[in-house]
Design an enzyme around this catalytic site. Structure first.
Site, PDB file in Angstrom:
ATOM      1  N   LYS A  52       0.840  -1.206   0.000  1.00 23.96           N
ATOM      2  CA  LYS A  52       0.000   0.000   0.000  1.00 23.96           C
ATOM      3  C   LYS A  52       0.874   1.253   0.000  1.00 23.96           C
ATOM      4  CE  LYS A  52      -3.851  -2.378   2.292  1.00 23.96           C
ATOM      5  NZ  LYS A  52      -4.640  -2.612   3.514  1.00 23.96           N
ATOM      6  N   GLN A  96      -4.495  -1.550   9.855  1.00 25.37           N
ATOM      7  CA  GLN A  96      -4.457  -2.860   9.187  1.00 25.37           C
ATOM      8  C   GLN A  96      -5.019  -3.931  10.124  1.00 25.37           C
ATOM      9  OE1 GLN A  96      -3.662  -3.308   5.971  1.00 25.37           O
ATOM     10  NE2 GLN A  96      -3.973  -5.513   6.052  1.00 25.37           N
ATOM     11  N   ASP A 119     -10.871   3.062   4.434  1.00 27.61           N
ATOM     12  CA  ASP A 119     -11.239   1.648   4.306  1.00 27.61           C
ATOM     13  C   ASP A 119     -12.756   1.485   4.166  1.00 27.61           C
ATOM     14  OD1 ASP A 119      -9.185  -0.267   4.277  1.00 27.61           O
ATOM     15  OD2 ASP A 119      -8.773   0.004   6.413  1.00 27.61           O
TER      16      ASP A 119
HETATM   17  N1  GUN Z   1      -7.008  -6.704   6.377  1.00 30.61           N
HETATM   18  C1  GUN Z   1      -7.394  -7.417   5.276  1.00 30.61           C
HETATM   19  N2  GUN Z   1      -7.945  -6.585   4.357  1.00 30.61           N
HETATM   20  C2  GUN Z   1      -7.912  -5.341   4.890  1.00 30.61           C
HETATM   21  C3  GUN Z   1      -8.329  -4.069   4.408  1.00 30.61           C
HETATM   22  O1  GUN Z   1      -8.864  -3.912   3.298  1.00 30.61           O
HETATM   23  N3  GUN Z   1      -8.107  -3.031   5.258  1.00 30.61           N
HETATM   24  C4  GUN Z   1      -7.553  -3.175   6.497  1.00 30.61           C
HETATM   25  N4  GUN Z   1      -7.404  -2.100   7.255  1.00 30.61           N
HETATM   26  N5  GUN Z   1      -7.152  -4.356   6.966  1.00 30.61           N
HETATM   27  C5  GUN Z   1      -7.331  -5.429   6.159  1.00 30.61           C
END
Ligand code: GUN
Length: 296
Positions: A52, A96, A119
């Protein structure tokens, strides 16, 4: 069978975003800024966050990774969330997931300022999604919609079976596919672990979106000829023949299912890069929204 190429599609999106950032800079603005909070040392989460951040660099965003020890208290993390909510130099941020077991994930998500929730996990954003109001759509469902849109897959009037009812993927996916939009306008069935006659149900699907979290769960005998299959799953399976010591396995038995499909995604280079591209789109949106309400 045609492969739905998430790498190519996400590259197109990254180029569009990079152009927009160049325009922002050319007109005297500062770049959008994403922060990512990583708690603990989970290998997959570390990888996801690293990707990311690399994406942010590629499109010209500023980015900050905040690493916190797995032993931090819930209050420490809540304090960090408040700090990020208040920091006007940061447009959007993510925590995350998953978090260590001693931290209540819902409590953390509820503390995020909805305007910075790129998100799309907060109740306000989930509610707006349900009502068809402007919102941050969570990255994976949004990425799948983009993949369908950019590949001109017809969804109207089709039967779409979504396997898995998670808050992050399955549930928002079902809402998006049933909306009066293109893609959308599908007749959606949201199936899950308690669904009866799953094989028979899947055999009626024109579009299958598989987010059930079980490796190679969808087998060829569950798929109708000509179906579109989207594999959301990605599980690390130990594999000593690989340099990394593992390989990624999806929720779809790709080798056997692909022979029946009109379109299919592969476990890597499919939904994953589209999810990341969606996060960039949401961060750019957050930049615009937060600029309207601040003078930074
Ligand atoms: N863990 C797995 N997918 C995601 C996501 O799209 N965002 C976040 N913050 N954690 C994740």
């Amino acid at each position: 069978m045609q492969l739905l190429d998430g790498n190519a599609c996400s590259e197109e999106i990254r180029k569009e975003i990079k152009n927009e950032v160049e325009n922002i800079i050319a007109t005297g603005g500062r770049p959008p800024h994403l922060a990512a909070v990583l708690v603990g040392n989970d290998g997959a989460s570390q990888n996801y966050v690293a990707f990311k951040i690399r994406d942010c660099e590629e499109v010209g965003f500023d980015s900050t990774t905040i690493r916190m020890d797995a032993s931090i208290t819930e209050q420490d993390l809540l304090n960090k969330v408040s700090e990020l909510n208040e920091n006007t130099a940061i447009d959007g941020f993510i925590i995350q997931l998953p978090l260590p077991a001693h931290i209540n994930e819902s409590k953390i998500v509820l503390a995020i300022d909805p305007k910075k929730d790129v998100d799309g996990f907060c109740p306000e954003n989930v509610g707006n999604l349900n009502l068809g109001l402007p919102t941050y759509v969570s990255a994976t469902p949004n990425g799948i919609m983009e993949l369908l849109r950019r590949n001109k897959i017809t969804t109207e009037g089709k039967h779409c079976v979504v396997l898995g009812r998670s808050n992050i993927v399955g549930t928002p996916m079902a809402i998006l596919m049933s909306r009066n939009t293109d893609p959308g306008n599908a007749t959606v069935t949201l199936a899950h672990s308690r669904t009866k006659n799953l094989k028979e149900l899947c055999l009626t699907a024109d579009i299958l979106i598989v987010a059930i979290g079980k490796t190679e769960f969808l087998t060829a005998d569950m798929v109708k000829e000509g179906a579109v299959v989207i594999d959301v799953g990605q599980t690390r399976v130990p594999d000593s023949t690989k340099k990394a010591g593992f390989r990624n396995v999806g929720d779809v038995d790709f080798e056997n299912v692909k022979t029946k499909c009109s379109y299919i995604t592969y476990v890597t280079g499919g939904v994953g890069p589209m999810t990341r591209a969606s996060l960039l789109q949401n961060t750019l949106k957050a930049y615009r929204i937060n600029r309207e309400t601040s003078d930074v």
